[in-house]
Motif scaffolding. Sequence first.
Motif, PDB file in Angstrom:
ATOM      1  N   MET A  68       0.841  -1.264   0.084  1.00 33.59           N
ATOM      2  CA  MET A  68       0.011   0.035   0.125  1.00 33.59           C
ATOM      3  C   MET A  68       1.047   1.317   0.018  1.00 33.59           C
ATOM      4  O   MET A  68       1.193   1.693   1.067  1.00 33.59           O
ATOM      5  CB  MET A  68      -0.864  -0.089   1.318  1.00 33.59           C
ATOM      6  CG  MET A  68      -1.643  -1.334   1.530  1.00 33.59           C
ATOM      7  SD  MET A  68      -2.930  -1.502   2.946  1.00 33.59           S
ATOM      8  CE  MET A  68      -1.602  -1.409   4.351  1.00 33.59           C
ATOM      9  N   GLY A  76       2.258   9.152   1.332  1.00 31.10           N
ATOM     10  CA  GLY A  76       2.909  10.652   1.460  1.00 31.10           C
ATOM     11  C   GLY A  76       2.749  11.493   0.376  1.00 31.10           C
ATOM     12  O   GLY A  76       2.342  12.629   0.285  1.00 31.10           O
ATOM     13  N   ARG A  77       2.967  10.859  -0.925  1.00 29.66           N
ATOM     14  CA  ARG A  77       2.702  11.588  -2.210  1.00 29.66           C
ATOM     15  C   ARG A  77       1.381  12.212  -2.232  1.00 29.66           C
ATOM     16  O   ARG A  77       0.830  13.069  -2.908  1.00 29.66           O
ATOM     17  CB  ARG A  77       2.956  10.970  -3.546  1.00 29.66           C
ATOM     18  CG  ARG A  77       4.546  11.127  -3.506  1.00 29.66           C
ATOM     19  CD  ARG A  77       5.194   9.923  -4.589  1.00 29.66           C
ATOM     20  NE  ARG A  77       5.066   8.589  -3.554  1.00 29.66           N
ATOM     21  CZ  ARG A  77       5.471   7.372  -4.353  1.00 29.66           C
ATOM     22  NH1 ARG A  77       5.396   7.288  -5.669  1.00 29.66           N
ATOM     23  NH2 ARG A  77       5.555   6.451  -3.618  1.00 29.66           N
TER      24      ARG A  77
HETATM   25  C1  IPE Z   1       3.012   3.850   2.213  1.00 33.17           C
HETATM   26  O1  IPE Z   1       3.241   5.115   1.635  1.00 33.17           O
HETATM   27  C2  IPE Z   1       2.519   3.523   3.864  1.00 33.17           C
HETATM   28  C3  IPE Z   1       3.839   3.330   4.667  1.00 33.17           C
HETATM   29  C4  IPE Z   1       5.172   2.978   4.016  1.00 33.17           C
HETATM   30  C5  IPE Z   1       3.723   3.166   6.171  1.00 33.17           C
HETATM   31  P1  IPE Z   1       4.387   6.032   1.837  1.00 33.17           P
HETATM   32  O2  IPE Z   1       4.269   6.484   3.127  1.00 33.17           O
HETATM   33  O3  IPE Z   1       5.506   5.252   1.485  1.00 33.17           O
HETATM   34  O4  IPE Z   1       4.208   7.013   0.875  1.00 33.17           O
HETATM   35  P2  IPE Z   1       5.046   7.604  -0.290  1.00 33.17           P
HETATM   36  O5  IPE Z   1       5.796   6.757  -0.876  1.00 33.17           O
HETATM   37  O6  IPE Z   1       6.134   8.812   0.535  1.00 33.17           O
HETATM   38  O7  IPE Z   1       4.280   8.390  -1.216  1.00 33.17           O
END
Ligand code: IPE
Length: 247
Positions: free
Chosen positions: A24, A28-29
Amino acid sequence: MNNKNELLKEIDSRRIPRHIAIIMDGNGRWAKKHGYSRLRGHQEGVKAVRKIVEIAGQIGVDYLTLYAFSTENWRRPKDEVIGVINLIRRTLLKEIDNLDKNNVVVQFIGSKDKMDKKFLKDTKIACAKTKNNTGLHLSLAVNYGGRLEIIESIRKLVLDIQQKKEIDVKNIDEQMFSKYLYTKDMPEVDLVIRTSGEQRLSNFLIWQSAYSEFWFTNTFWPDFGAEEFLQAVIEYQHRTRKFGGIK
Ligand code: IPE
Ligand code: IPE
Ligand code: MG
């Protein structure tokens, strides 16, 4: 046009992947795109989890394994790490009765090392409520790393060899070893899905995905829904799995 009901009609109910594992990624993006904090991105990700658990159960998937926090994710800023781990614990406590009502068996896979006592205690009690259910097996991979899983399995195996003298080293084979993994009671992974455009395993189920099919999408996890999940299953159903043989 590709709405959920139309896609559901395209699904071959005799060829449902038994075990789907999802990386999943992209919370963050997604948050950045909308001008929100990263933690808000993870909170939105929970909504996608709810939808996917529901649709997976609806089409009759037996095992769904979700990568929620990796052994490498400790490298993130402390507030994000604490935020994600607390979010997982709180969400589970909030959802467990509903999951139980829906006959879902919930369990965690990953290392207990470094996890705080409250997390371990609360999640253990919550999961125990669902252990006699007979529907979807939902496994949450938290503090999970494929390499650490193999190392922890070797430690257990070596201890067994030292303690129970009847184990002959010559009898260690793939089937026997896989009984030492966190996934000991689960079938092999049929389909791995990863969101957010990244095309890598990031240390997820490296043993169990040796012969999995892979499906990638650019969609960020909070935007992932039933439609895309069904598309992945439909594509999976059109693939030829050969396992090294000839078809
Ligand atoms: C995935 O989303 C969730 C976890 C790793 C906890 P990310 O947090 O890695 O999202 P991006 O890759 O920074 O967009
Ligand atoms: C993998 O995503 C871990 C989870 C989805 C929980 P990451 O975002 O941590 O992976 P990398 O760092 O891009 O490989
Ligand atoms: Mg990521």
